[in-house]
Design a protein around this motif. Structure first.
Motif, PDB file in Angstrom:
ATOM      1  N   HIS A  63      69.349  12.791  54.510  1.00  0.00           N
ATOM      2  CA  HIS A  63      69.024  12.716  53.082  1.00  0.00           C
ATOM      3  C   HIS A  63      69.234  11.278  52.651  1.00  0.00           C
ATOM      4  N   PHE A  64      68.150  10.625  52.221  1.00  0.00           N
ATOM      5  CA  PHE A  64      68.237   9.209  51.889  1.00  0.00           C
ATOM      6  C   PHE A  64      67.625   8.892  50.530  1.00  0.00           C
ATOM      7  N   MET A  65      68.272   7.965  49.833  1.00  0.00           N
ATOM      8  CA  MET A  65      67.689   7.351  48.653  1.00  0.00           C
ATOM      9  C   MET A  65      66.901   6.137  49.127  1.00  0.00           C
ATOM     10  N   LEU A  66      65.646   6.062  48.690  1.00  0.00           N
ATOM     11  CA  LEU A  66      64.761   4.976  49.082  1.00  0.00           C
ATOM     12  C   LEU A  66      63.885   4.578  47.904  1.00  0.00           C
ATOM     13  N   GLN A  67      63.197   3.464  48.043  1.00  0.00           N
ATOM     14  CA  GLN A  67      62.206   3.077  47.053  1.00  0.00           C
ATOM     15  C   GLN A  67      61.160   4.191  46.951  1.00  0.00           C
ATOM     16  N   LYS A  68      60.798   4.564  45.728  1.00  0.00           N
ATOM     17  CA  LYS A  68      59.896   5.693  45.514  1.00  0.00           C
ATOM     18  C   LYS A  68      58.582   5.532  46.264  1.00  0.00           C
ATOM     19  N   GLU A  69      58.022   4.330  46.273  1.00  0.00           N
ATOM     20  CA  GLU A  69      56.732   4.150  46.931  1.00  0.00           C
ATOM     21  C   GLU A  69      56.841   4.355  48.438  1.00  0.00           C
ATOM     22  N   VAL A  70      58.012   4.086  49.018  1.00  0.00           N
ATOM     23  CA  VAL A  70      58.225   4.333  50.449  1.00  0.00           C
ATOM     24  C   VAL A  70      58.275   5.836  50.710  1.00  0.00           C
ATOM     25  N   VAL A  71      59.017   6.567  49.869  1.00  0.00           N
ATOM     26  CA  VAL A  71      59.089   8.027  50.030  1.00  0.00           C
ATOM     27  C   VAL A  71      57.704   8.647  49.850  1.00  0.00           C
ATOM     28  N   ASP A  72      56.943   8.162  48.874  1.00  0.00           N
ATOM     29  CA  ASP A  72      55.592   8.679  48.663  1.00  0.00           C
ATOM     30  C   ASP A  72      54.726   8.478  49.903  1.00  0.00           C
ATOM     31  N   ARG A  73      54.910   7.350  50.582  1.00  0.00           N
ATOM     32  CA  ARG A  73      54.165   7.096  51.826  1.00  0.00           C
ATOM     33  C   ARG A  73      54.657   7.997  52.956  1.00  0.00           C
ATOM     34  N   MET A  74      55.946   8.255  53.000  1.00  0.00           N
ATOM     35  CA  MET A  74      56.517   9.089  54.053  1.00  0.00           C
ATOM     36  C   MET A  74      55.967  10.508  54.022  1.00  0.00           C
ATOM     37  N   VAL A  75      55.840  11.061  52.818  1.00  0.00           N
ATOM     38  CA  VAL A  75      55.460  12.477  52.688  1.00  0.00           C
ATOM     39  C   VAL A  75      53.976  12.665  52.360  1.00  0.00           C
ATOM     40  N   ALA A  76      53.202  11.570  52.348  1.00  0.00           N
ATOM     41  CA  ALA A  76      51.809  11.619  51.915  1.00  0.00           C
ATOM     42  C   ALA A  76      50.947  12.526  52.790  1.00  0.00           C
ATOM     43  N   GLU A  77      49.974  13.170  52.144  1.00  0.00           N
ATOM     44  CA  GLU A  77      49.012  14.026  52.825  1.00  0.00           C
ATOM     45  C   GLU A  77      47.798  13.191  53.255  1.00  0.00           C
ATOM     46  N   PRO A  78      47.112  13.607  54.326  1.00  0.00           N
ATOM     47  CA  PRO A  78      45.870  12.925  54.715  1.00  0.00           C
ATOM     48  C   PRO A  78      44.869  12.923  53.556  1.00  0.00           C
ATOM     49  N   GLY A  79      44.081  11.857  53.484  1.00  0.00           N
ATOM     50  CA  GLY A  79      43.081  11.753  52.442  1.00  0.00           C
ATOM     51  C   GLY A  79      43.573  11.103  51.169  1.00  0.00           C
ATOM     52  N   THR A  80      44.846  10.686  51.140  1.00  0.00           N
ATOM     53  CA  THR A  80      45.405  10.023  49.964  1.00  0.00           C
ATOM     54  C   THR A  80      45.651   8.548  50.260  1.00  0.00           C
ATOM     55  N   ALA A  81      45.767   7.756  49.185  1.00  0.00           N
ATOM     56  CA  ALA A  81      45.969   6.311  49.337  1.00  0.00           C
ATOM     57  C   ALA A  81      47.316   5.983  49.971  1.00  0.00           C
ATOM     58  N   ASP A  82      48.319   6.856  49.791  1.00  0.00           N
ATOM     59  CA  ASP A  82      49.652   6.587  50.336  1.00  0.00           C
ATOM     60  C   ASP A  82      49.763   6.908  51.828  1.00  0.00           C
ATOM     61  N   TYR A  83      48.831   7.672  52.357  1.00  0.00           N
ATOM     62  CA  TYR A  83      48.889   8.125  53.750  1.00  0.00           C
ATOM     63  C   TYR A  83      48.579   6.964  54.693  1.00  0.00           C
ATOM     64  N   GLY A  84      49.460   6.756  55.684  1.00  0.00           N
ATOM     65  CA  GLY A  84      49.249   5.657  56.611  1.00  0.00           C
ATOM     66  C   GLY A  84      50.131   5.764  57.838  1.00  0.00           C
ATOM     67  N   ARG A  85      50.387   4.621  58.458  1.00  0.00           N
ATOM     68  CA  ARG A  85      51.173   4.581  59.699  1.00  0.00           C
ATOM     69  C   ARG A  85      52.547   5.232  59.524  1.00  0.00           C
ATOM     70  N   LEU A  86      53.240   4.888  58.420  1.00  0.00           N
ATOM     71  CA  LEU A  86      54.572   5.445  58.200  1.00  0.00           C
ATOM     72  C   LEU A  86      54.505   6.962  58.086  1.00  0.00           C
ATOM     73  N   SER A  87      53.504   7.473  57.393  1.00  0.00           N
ATOM     74  CA  SER A  87      53.340   8.926  57.231  1.00  0.00           C
ATOM     75  C   SER A  87      53.213   9.601  58.589  1.00  0.00           C
ATOM     76  N   VAL A  88      52.302   9.092  59.411  1.00  0.00           N
ATOM     77  CA  VAL A  88      52.016   9.720  60.708  1.00  0.00           C
ATOM     78  C   VAL A  88      53.225   9.661  61.630  1.00  0.00           C
ATOM     79  N   MET A  89      53.832   8.478  61.746  1.00  0.00           N
ATOM     80  CA  MET A  89      54.889   8.293  62.739  1.00  0.00           C
ATOM     81  C   MET A  89      56.195   8.999  62.360  1.00  0.00           C
ATOM     82  N   LEU A  90      56.398   9.280  61.079  1.00  0.00           N
ATOM     83  CA  LEU A  90      57.573  10.055  60.694  1.00  0.00           C
ATOM     84  C   LEU A  90      57.272  11.555  60.657  1.00  0.00           C
ATOM     85  N   GLN A  91      56.088  11.923  60.167  1.00  0.00           N
ATOM     86  CA  GLN A  91      55.757  13.349  60.092  1.00  0.00           C
ATOM     87  C   GLN A  91      55.636  13.992  61.471  1.00  0.00           C
TER      88      GLN A  91
END
Length: 262
Positions: free
Chosen positions: A132-160
Motif C-alpha cells: 500500500h503506497f502513497m504516490l503522485q496521483k498521475e503515477v497511480v492513474d498510469r499504474m491502474v489504467a485500462e487499455p484504450g486510455t491516455a494513461d495506459y502505457g509501459r508502467l501499466s503493462v509491466m505492473l499489471q
C-alpha cells in the motif's frame, strides 16, 4: 521533532489525521503482521501501524530521521534499517524476519524516485504479500489504467502483469508539510496468486513494451517494425493498425511469448 524536509530525499510529511486513518483502514494491519514501512518520515503512519501490528520494520535513508525514531521508539517495537530503498534487498529481509512467508509493505514513497522504486519492488515476487503506497496521483492513474486510455502505457503493462492493483483513495496537497505541487493517491498492489498472463521472459516483455510505446502516435505495426510482422501480431490477437495503448496486457504477453519461441 523539528526537521526541515529535504528536497533531495523527496520529503513531504503526511499530517492530516483523517487521511492517515483512511490509509490505516485500507492497510488493515493485524496483530502479528510482518509489516515493513518505506520512508517513515516523522512517523505519521509508523506509530499507528506499529500499534496495530505489534512490531514494525522501517527502511529510512535520512540519518537525522533514523536518530529521531531510535530515540522515540523501543527497538522491540521498531526495527530501523538505515538504507536506500532503491538498493535494499526486501527478499533477504523477508527471509530473515518471516522465513518461508512474505512481508507486507507500506509507505509514502518519495515521488522523485517512485517509478524506479516500483520496478525495484516488483522484482521481489513471492517475498511480498501486498503493498500500500502513497504516490503522485498521475503515477497511480498510469499504474491502474485500462487499455484504450491516455494513461495506459509501459508502467501499466509491466505492473499489471505482476500485480492486481486498485486505487484506494485520493489525497490533496494540503494533507502534507510542505504541500507538494501535485495531488496524491494511495494504491493497493497484490501479487497475483496465479498470474493471469504467464510470462516466459519478463526482460523480453519489458523490451517489447518499451519499444511499442516508444512513439504512441504511431501504429503498433510501425513501432514494432523489424521485431514482429503482421502475421505474428495477428497470432497474438493484435490488429497491426492499432495504437500501442489499444493492446491489452494479455496480448503483449502473448506476443512476447510468441517471439521468444521463434
Amino acid at each position: 521533532m523539528s526537521h526541515i524536509p529535504r528536497k533531495r530525499f523527496g520529503q513531504n510529511f503526511l499530517q492530516d489525521q483523517g487521511v492517515i486513518q483512511g490509509i490505516i483502514a485500507a492497510i488493515d494491519p493485524r496483530p502479528g503482521d510482518v509489516l515493513v514501512e518505506i520512508g517513515p518520515g516523522l512517523a505519521a503512519l509508523t506509530e499507528p501501524l506499529m500499534l496495530r501490528a505489534g512490531r514494525l520494520h522501517v527502511v529510512e535513508i535520512d540519518r537525522d530521521i533514523v536518530s529521531h525514531l531510535s530515540a522515540r521508539f523501543s527497538p522491540d517495537q521498531l526495527v530501523i534499517h538505515n538504507a536506500d530503498a532503491l538498493k535494499f534487498d526486501f527478499a533477504a529481509l523477508a527471509g530473515e524476519i518471516n522465513p518461508g512467508g512474505a512481508i507486507r509493505l507500506a509507505g509514502n514513497l518519495p515521488y522523485n524516485i517512485s517509478t524506479p522504486l516500483l520496478f525495484h519492488l516488483a522484482g521481489f515476487g513471492a517475498a511480498i504479500a501486498d503493498m500500500h503506497f502513497m504516490l503522485q496521483k498521475e503515477v497511480v492513474d498510469r499504474m491502474v489504467a485500462e487499455p484504450g486510455t491516455a494513461d495506459y502505457g509501459r508502467l501499466s503493462v509491466m505492473l499489471q502483469v505482476r500485480f492486481n492493483m486498485d486505487k484506494v483513495l485520493d489525497v490533496p496537497p494540503t494533507a502534507f508539510y510542505p504541500p507538494p505541487k501535485v495531488d496524491s493517491s494511495v494504491v493497493r498492489m497484490m501479487p497475483w496468486p496465479t498470474p493471469p498472463w504467464p510470462v516466459g521472459d519478463l526482460d523480453a516483455l519489458e523490451k517489447l513494451v518499451t519499444t511499442a510505446f516508444g512513439q504512441r502516435r504511431k501504429t503498433i505495426r510501425n513501432n514494432l517494425k523489424g521485431i514482429a510482422d503482421d502475421a505474428q501480431l495477428a497470432a497474438a490477437g493484435i490488429e497491426p493498425g492499432w495504437r500501442p495503448e489499444n493492446v491489452n496486457v494479455g496480448q503483449y504477453v502473448a506476443l512476447a511469448n510468441l517471439l521468444a519461441a521463434c
